[in-house]
Enzyme design. Structure first.
Site, PDB file in Angstrom:
ATOM      1  N   CYS A 183     -18.716   4.987   6.081  1.00  0.00           N
ATOM      2  CA  CYS A 183     -18.670   3.522   6.105  1.00  0.00           C
ATOM      3  C   CYS A 183     -17.645   3.056   7.136  1.00  0.00           C
ATOM      4  O   CYS A 183     -16.623   2.460   6.819  1.00  0.00           O
ATOM      5  CB  CYS A 183     -18.328   2.995   4.699  1.00  0.00           C
ATOM      6  N   CYS A 227     -25.885   7.264   4.272  1.00  0.00           N
ATOM      7  CA  CYS A 227     -25.170   6.899   3.046  1.00  0.00           C
ATOM      8  C   CYS A 227     -26.098   6.943   1.833  1.00  0.00           C
ATOM      9  O   CYS A 227     -27.185   6.356   1.849  1.00  0.00           O
ATOM     10  CB  CYS A 227     -24.562   5.504   3.200  1.00  0.00           C
ATOM     11  N   CYS A 244     -25.093   3.841   7.870  1.00  0.00           N
ATOM     12  CA  CYS A 244     -25.850   3.483   6.664  1.00  0.00           C
ATOM     13  C   CYS A 244     -26.998   4.451   6.396  1.00  0.00           C
ATOM     14  O   CYS A 244     -27.321   4.733   5.245  1.00  0.00           O
ATOM     15  CB  CYS A 244     -26.379   2.055   6.771  1.00  0.00           C
ATOM     16  N   LYS A 268       0.836  -1.204   0.000  1.00  0.00           N
ATOM     17  CA  LYS A 268       0.000   0.000   0.000  1.00  0.00           C
ATOM     18  C   LYS A 268       0.868   1.250   0.000  1.00  0.00           C
ATOM     19  O   LYS A 268       0.644   2.192  -0.771  1.00  0.00           O
ATOM     20  CB  LYS A 268      -0.913   0.015   1.223  1.00  0.00           C
ATOM     21  N   CYS A 287     -26.491  -0.927  -1.678  1.00  0.00           N
ATOM     22  CA  CYS A 287     -25.323  -1.526  -1.023  1.00  0.00           C
ATOM     23  C   CYS A 287     -25.697  -2.884  -0.445  1.00  0.00           C
ATOM     24  O   CYS A 287     -26.638  -2.978   0.352  1.00  0.00           O
ATOM     25  CB  CYS A 287     -24.817  -0.626   0.112  1.00  0.00           C
TER      26      CYS A 287
END
Length: 264
Positions: free
Chosen positions: A243, A253, A250, A173, A259
């Site tokens: 998230c 969102c 949620c 990463k 989702c």
């Protein structure tokens, strides 16, 4: 060039060319060729991505204000800037952006260069970077990596992922982000815990992945390359604000209705 045009060992040019000719079929053509397979991609991903862009429009997550791209001295010479990017990435592992940013600020106040770090004793370096996660290990890795950069790369950082991941304390990463930020080169997708978690929640991976590196490979198989640089920044901020790892928000969102993991 002339010697390549001449016939070799008396073999006529025409027969040599015919002998080296290989028969290749386009996918889905020719006898015995496999039919062309449709490339897999997740359901609704374009709409999900657009809605995440909308949620990230204000750019006010910790990664936006204190992420690695904000931690280096942009007025420093390019080689020093790249070194500072790599150091910020090493410090950021398992550490909140706020803590990494503060540690980098303390280091920069002392003049953050390859030579200044090599001249610093371990105890001093530890005091400056504390309380970043695993700071004792990071002192060791920073000193080892900085010495390698001085000896092998003339004080600069490597310009390939393959060389970057060979440095002590530098994982995939970090290597991909270093390529993005320091070298402005997209060699792959930088996948941290946020990108890993959200990719699995949205089913952006064909099968569930256990580790970030598996997620990177899975994402790169289908996600258009022109999105590779943006995806880390988008999903990290989304993961910091909405998230969340535990108790995701949620209800706030925009993707709640599309989702797979949404708590409705």
């Amino acid at each position: 060039a002339g010697s390549q045009i001449q016939g070799t060992a008396g073999i006529p040019r025409q027969s040599r060319r015919r002998k080296s000719l290989a028969i290749a079929y386009e996918a889905g053509q020719g006898e015995g060729a496999e039919p062309r397979r449709e490339r897999w991609e997740p359901r609704d991903w374009r709409e999900q991505l657009e809605r995440i862009r909308e949620m990230r429009r204000s750019r006010d997550a910790p990664v936006d204000e204190m992420g690695v791209q904000k931690c280096y001295d942009s007025s420093a010479p390019p080689q020093v800037m790249r070194y500072q990017v790599l150091l910020a990435l090493m410090l950021s592992s398992q550490t909140k952006d706020q803590v990494t940013s503060a540690a980098m600020l303390r280091l920069r106040r002392r003049g953050l260069t390859v030579d200044s770090v090599l001249q610093m004793d371990d105890e001093t370096l530890g005091q400056i970077i504390y309380p970043v996660g695993f700071w004792r290990n990071k002192v060791k890795y920073i000193k080892q990596t900085t010495a390698i950069l001085k000896q092998k790369y003339g004080g600069d950082i490597p310009s390939t992922v393959e060389e970057l991941v060979q440095l002590p304390g530098v994982g995939p990463k970090m290597a991909h982000l270093a390529m993005h930020i320091a070298w402005d080169s997209v060699a792959g997708i930088a996948v941290d815990t946020h990108v890993h978690r959200i990719s699995n929640r949205l089913k952006w991976v064909k099968k569930e992945t256990k580790h970030p590196e598996q997620t990177r490979v899975a994402l790169e198989e289908w996600l258009p390359r022109d999105l590779w640089k943006e995806i880390n920044w988008l999903l990290v901020g989304f993961g910091q604000q909405t998230c969340l790892p535990v108790n995701p928000r949620c209800s706030q969102c925009l993707n709640q209705d599309i989702c797979p993991a949404a708590k409705r």
